[in-house]
Write a protein that holds these residues in place. Structure first.
Motif, PDB file in Angstrom:
ATOM      1  N   ILE A  61       0.860  -1.190   0.000  1.00  0.00           N
ATOM      2  CA  ILE A  61       0.000   0.000   0.000  1.00  0.00           C
ATOM      3  C   ILE A  61       0.895   1.238   0.000  1.00  0.00           C
ATOM      4  CG2 ILE A  61      -1.651   1.316   1.393  1.00  0.00           C
ATOM      5  CD1 ILE A  61      -2.866  -1.392   2.212  1.00  0.00           C
ATOM      6  N   ARG A  62       0.735   2.055  -1.041  1.00  0.00           N
ATOM      7  CA  ARG A  62       1.640   3.203  -1.198  1.00  0.00           C
ATOM      8  C   ARG A  62       0.966   4.552  -0.947  1.00  0.00           C
ATOM      9  NH1 ARG A  62       3.119  -0.355  -5.349  1.00  0.00           N
ATOM     10  NH2 ARG A  62       5.248  -1.151  -5.152  1.00  0.00           N
ATOM     11  N   LYS A  63      -0.367   4.576  -0.989  1.00  0.00           N
ATOM     12  CA  LYS A  63      -1.087   5.842  -0.825  1.00  0.00           C
ATOM     13  C   LYS A  63      -1.916   5.808   0.450  1.00  0.00           C
ATOM     14  CE  LYS A  63      -1.691   6.615  -5.805  1.00  0.00           C
ATOM     15  NZ  LYS A  63      -2.718   6.652  -6.865  1.00  0.00           N
ATOM     16  N   PRO A  64      -2.167   6.962   1.062  1.00  0.00           N
ATOM     17  CA  PRO A  64      -3.036   6.990   2.259  1.00  0.00           C
ATOM     18  C   PRO A  64      -4.507   7.049   1.863  1.00  0.00           C
ATOM     19  CG  PRO A  64      -2.202   9.187   1.808  1.00  0.00           C
ATOM     20  CD  PRO A  64      -1.611   8.289   0.750  1.00  0.00           C
ATOM     21  N   ASN A  65      -5.351   6.932   2.886  1.00  0.00           N
ATOM     22  CA  ASN A  65      -6.793   7.205   2.759  1.00  0.00           C
ATOM     23  C   ASN A  65      -7.500   6.337   1.717  1.00  0.00           C
ATOM     24  OD1 ASN A  65      -6.269   9.276   4.603  1.00  0.00           O
ATOM     25  ND2 ASN A  65      -5.928  10.765   2.971  1.00  0.00           N
ATOM     26  N   GLY A  66      -7.190   5.056   1.731  1.00  0.00           N
ATOM     27  CA  GLY A  66      -7.836   4.155   0.785  1.00  0.00           C
ATOM     28  C   GLY A  66      -8.839   3.236   1.457  1.00  0.00           C
ATOM     29  N   TYR A  67      -9.363   2.333   0.645  1.00  0.00           N
ATOM     30  CA  TYR A  67     -10.378   1.376   1.100  1.00  0.00           C
ATOM     31  C   TYR A  67      -9.981  -0.035   0.672  1.00  0.00           C
ATOM     32  CZ  TYR A  67     -13.519   5.156   2.370  1.00  0.00           C
ATOM     33  OH  TYR A  67     -14.072   6.252   2.973  1.00  0.00           O
ATOM     34  N   LEU A  68     -10.016  -0.945   1.639  1.00  0.00           N
ATOM     35  CA  LEU A  68      -9.849  -2.360   1.325  1.00  0.00           C
ATOM     36  C   LEU A  68     -11.203  -3.033   1.529  1.00  0.00           C
ATOM     37  CD1 LEU A  68      -6.978  -4.742   2.340  1.00  0.00           C
ATOM     38  CD2 LEU A  68      -9.354  -5.460   2.635  1.00  0.00           C
ATOM     39  N   ILE A  69     -11.716  -3.634   0.465  1.00  0.00           N
ATOM     40  CA  ILE A  69     -13.011  -4.322   0.534  1.00  0.00           C
ATOM     41  C   ILE A  69     -12.779  -5.747   0.055  1.00  0.00           C
ATOM     42  CG2 ILE A  69     -15.417  -4.343  -0.216  1.00  0.00           C
ATOM     43  CD1 ILE A  69     -15.141  -1.358  -0.880  1.00  0.00           C
ATOM     44  N   ASN A  83      -0.468  -1.223   9.836  1.00  0.00           N
ATOM     45  CA  ASN A  83       0.531  -0.224   9.412  1.00  0.00           C
ATOM     46  C   ASN A  83      -0.060   0.877   8.534  1.00  0.00           C
ATOM     47  OD1 ASN A  83       2.705  -1.583  10.693  1.00  0.00           O
ATOM     48  ND2 ASN A  83       2.796  -3.039   8.979  1.00  0.00           N
ATOM     49  N   HIS A  84      -1.366   0.796   8.296  1.00  0.00           N
ATOM     50  CA  HIS A  84      -2.014   1.784   7.417  1.00  0.00           C
ATOM     51  C   HIS A  84      -3.300   2.289   8.079  1.00  0.00           C
ATOM     52  CE1 HIS A  84       0.822   0.753   4.248  1.00  0.00           C
ATOM     53  NE2 HIS A  84       0.622  -0.503   4.582  1.00  0.00           N
ATOM     54  N   PRO A  85      -3.163   3.042   9.171  1.00  0.00           N
ATOM     55  CA  PRO A  85      -4.337   3.473   9.944  1.00  0.00           C
ATOM     56  C   PRO A  85      -5.279   4.416   9.193  1.00  0.00           C
ATOM     57  CG  PRO A  85      -2.341   4.537  10.752  1.00  0.00           C
ATOM     58  CD  PRO A  85      -1.900   3.512   9.774  1.00  0.00           C
ATOM     59  N   SER A  86      -4.811   5.012   8.094  1.00  0.00           N
ATOM     60  CA  SER A  86      -5.697   5.916   7.338  1.00  0.00           C
ATOM     61  C   SER A  86      -6.626   5.134   6.401  1.00  0.00           C
ATOM     62  CB  SER A  86      -4.873   6.916   6.518  1.00  0.00           C
ATOM     63  OG  SER A  86      -4.246   6.279   5.421  1.00  0.00           O
ATOM     64  N   TYR A 103     -13.139   1.739  10.295  1.00  0.00           N
ATOM     65  CA  TYR A 103     -13.020   3.066   9.689  1.00  0.00           C
ATOM     66  C   TYR A 103     -11.598   3.603   9.908  1.00  0.00           C
ATOM     67  CZ  TYR A 103     -18.159   2.925   9.812  1.00  0.00           C
ATOM     68  OH  TYR A 103     -19.469   2.578   9.657  1.00  0.00           O
ATOM     69  N   GLY A 104     -10.994   4.033   8.820  1.00  0.00           N
ATOM     70  CA  GLY A 104      -9.646   4.605   8.915  1.00  0.00           C
ATOM     71  C   GLY A 104      -9.681   6.032   9.422  1.00  0.00           C
ATOM     72  N   LYS A 105      -8.560   6.480   9.968  1.00  0.00           N
ATOM     73  CA  LYS A 105      -8.420   7.888  10.402  1.00  0.00           C
ATOM     74  C   LYS A 105      -7.762   8.628   9.249  1.00  0.00           C
ATOM     75  CE  LYS A 105      -8.025   7.044  15.392  1.00  0.00           C
ATOM     76  NZ  LYS A 105      -7.982   5.567  15.464  1.00  0.00           N
ATOM     77  N   LYS A 106      -8.562   9.407   8.538  1.00  0.00           N
ATOM     78  CA  LYS A 106      -8.073  10.098   7.339  1.00  0.00           C
ATOM     79  C   LYS A 106      -6.912  11.049   7.663  1.00  0.00           C
ATOM     80  CE  LYS A 106     -10.854   8.439   4.173  1.00  0.00           C
ATOM     81  NZ  LYS A 106     -11.929   9.017   3.383  1.00  0.00           N
ATOM     82  N   GLN A 107      -5.915  11.027   6.801  1.00  0.00           N
ATOM     83  CA  GLN A 107      -4.761  11.938   6.962  1.00  0.00           C
ATOM     84  C   GLN A 107      -5.039  13.263   6.298  1.00  0.00           C
ATOM     85  OE1 GLN A 107      -1.145  10.120   5.607  1.00  0.00           O
ATOM     86  NE2 GLN A 107      -1.285   8.407   7.026  1.00  0.00           N
TER      87      GLN A 107
END
Length: 376
Positions: A294-302, A330-333, A372-376
């Motif tokens: 995962i290289r970008k923040p604020n994404g969605y895994l479904i 490792n990807h809280p967003s 739910y992620g914490k958006k950056q």
């Protein structure tokens, strides 16, 4: 037919609110019942709903609703309905049925009585002395009786709406396209945000996401039974298809990835995406969940990973969920949405979900775990 019709959009258990939201977005007021959404609408809604509804199973016309506790009541109330408005003189009208907690419990008898009553009405109205020929368009009827209330419907869709027309191949436990679309619509994903399905199988979730992302109507690539009905004017279909073309966002850039451990499934997913006309819009990779990059923040895994019921064994599945939990920690967003029937998913994943929702995937009771992620 100038008057409005009563339409029923059927839904998998637990998805009624999603289907209702879709129908409202098309501009119709709804009432939610178990397993269905009921609404009054002009006849032009039949093409629009069949083309646009992503999470509904079928669209039916309600021809009549009444109470019956004897076969005579069933026959007379059915015969009194204006079937000539719907069924042509040469129309095919097979009758299926179901009965739950009702006095009239013999489904074959109910089907035969409804069929006979409709035939009597049509012969009277069309002036036919002998048998009806039934060589024309298909009007698939259902008599459904619940606690002595009879609902008679005609199916406008033909094949179920999950049959989008793009699936060239599938795995052992494919996710229905309607369910995949609902899983996406239950998230807050927007088309400009990254989306990953690390258990993509034949690619259903990424493909449905791409259709949603570019606002492409899910029914654009198939045919419907009601296209052959004279009272659903060709003009309504033409206008509905024009609307589909006008509202598509073909220029919308997407960042959608589907991956799977099985390279054969990845190949099938690619073929299905091509068939859907999505070409290179989705990135496809063969990899294990633990190798997810995962290289970008604020994404969605479904994802709809194996449950350990039909595919794989429990130990391997538990390990898979544990690996996924470690990667996503490792990807809280990122927001994570997982559909599974695995009873110890939370323990294996290592985190309590923000929310979970009970859904039925076919006949399997599952939970949709939402983090739910914490958006950056």
């Amino acid at each position: 037919m100038a008057h409005d019709v009563t339409l029923i959009a059927t839904a998998a258990m637990g998805l009624e609110s999603i289907v209702a939201k879709e129908v409202k977005q098309l501009g119709y007021d709804v009432a939610i019942e178990n397993g269905k959404v009921v609404f009054e609408a002009p006849v032009s809604a039949i093409p629009r709903c069949n083309l646009w509804l992503r999470s509904a199973d079928r669209v039916k016309v309600e021809a009549g609703r009444f109470r019956a506790v004897t076969f005579d009541e069933l026959f007379e109330a059915t015969k009194a309905l204006p079937w000539e408005r719907f069924i042509t003189e040469d129309g095919k009208f097979p009758v299926s049925g179901k009965s739950v907690k009702s006095t009239l419990y013999s489904v074959p008898d109910c089907q035969a009585i409804v069929k006979k009553a409709i035939a009597e009405r049509l012969k009277l109205k069309y002036g036919v002395a002998g048998n009806l020929v039934e060589t024309g368009a298909l009007f698939k009827l259902e008599v459904a009786i619940l606690k002595d209330e009879v609902v008679l419907t005609i199916d406008t869709s033909g094949s179920g709406l999950h049959k989008r027309g793009y699936r060239t191949g599938q795995g052992e436990a494919p996710l229905k396209e309607t369910m995949a679309a609902a899983l996406i619509m239950l998230t807050n994903w927007e088309p400009d945000e990254p989306l990953i399905d690390p258990f993509c199988g034949s690619g259903t979730i990424p493909i449905e996401a791409a259709l949603i992302g570019q606002n492409i109507a899910p029914g654009f690539n198939r045919e419907f039974a009601s296209e052959q009905w004279k009272w659903v004017k060709k003009q309504y279909w033409e206008e509905a298809f024009e609307e589909v073309e006008d509202k598509a966002w073909y220029n919308q850039k997407l960042d959608i990835t589907g991956s799977d451990i099985d390279h054969q499934m990845v190949d099938i997913a690619k073929e299905n995406a091509m068939e859907a006309g999505l070409g290179d819009l989705i990135a496809w990779k063969q990899m294990q969940a633990r190798d997810l990059s995962i290289r970008k923040p604020n994404g969605y895994l479904i994802g709809n990973p194996p449950y350990g019921q039909r595919i794989g064994d429990r130990e391997a599945i538990a390990s898979l969920y544990s690996d996924l939990g470690k990667v996503m920690a490792n990807h809280p967003s990122w927001s994570v949405y997982i559909l599974t029937a695995f009873d110890t998913f939370e323990q294996q994943y290592g985190h309590k979900p923000t929310k979970k929702r009970k859904l039925f995937n076919g006949f399997i009771q599952t939970h949709y775990y939402q983090y739910y992620g914490k958006k950056q």
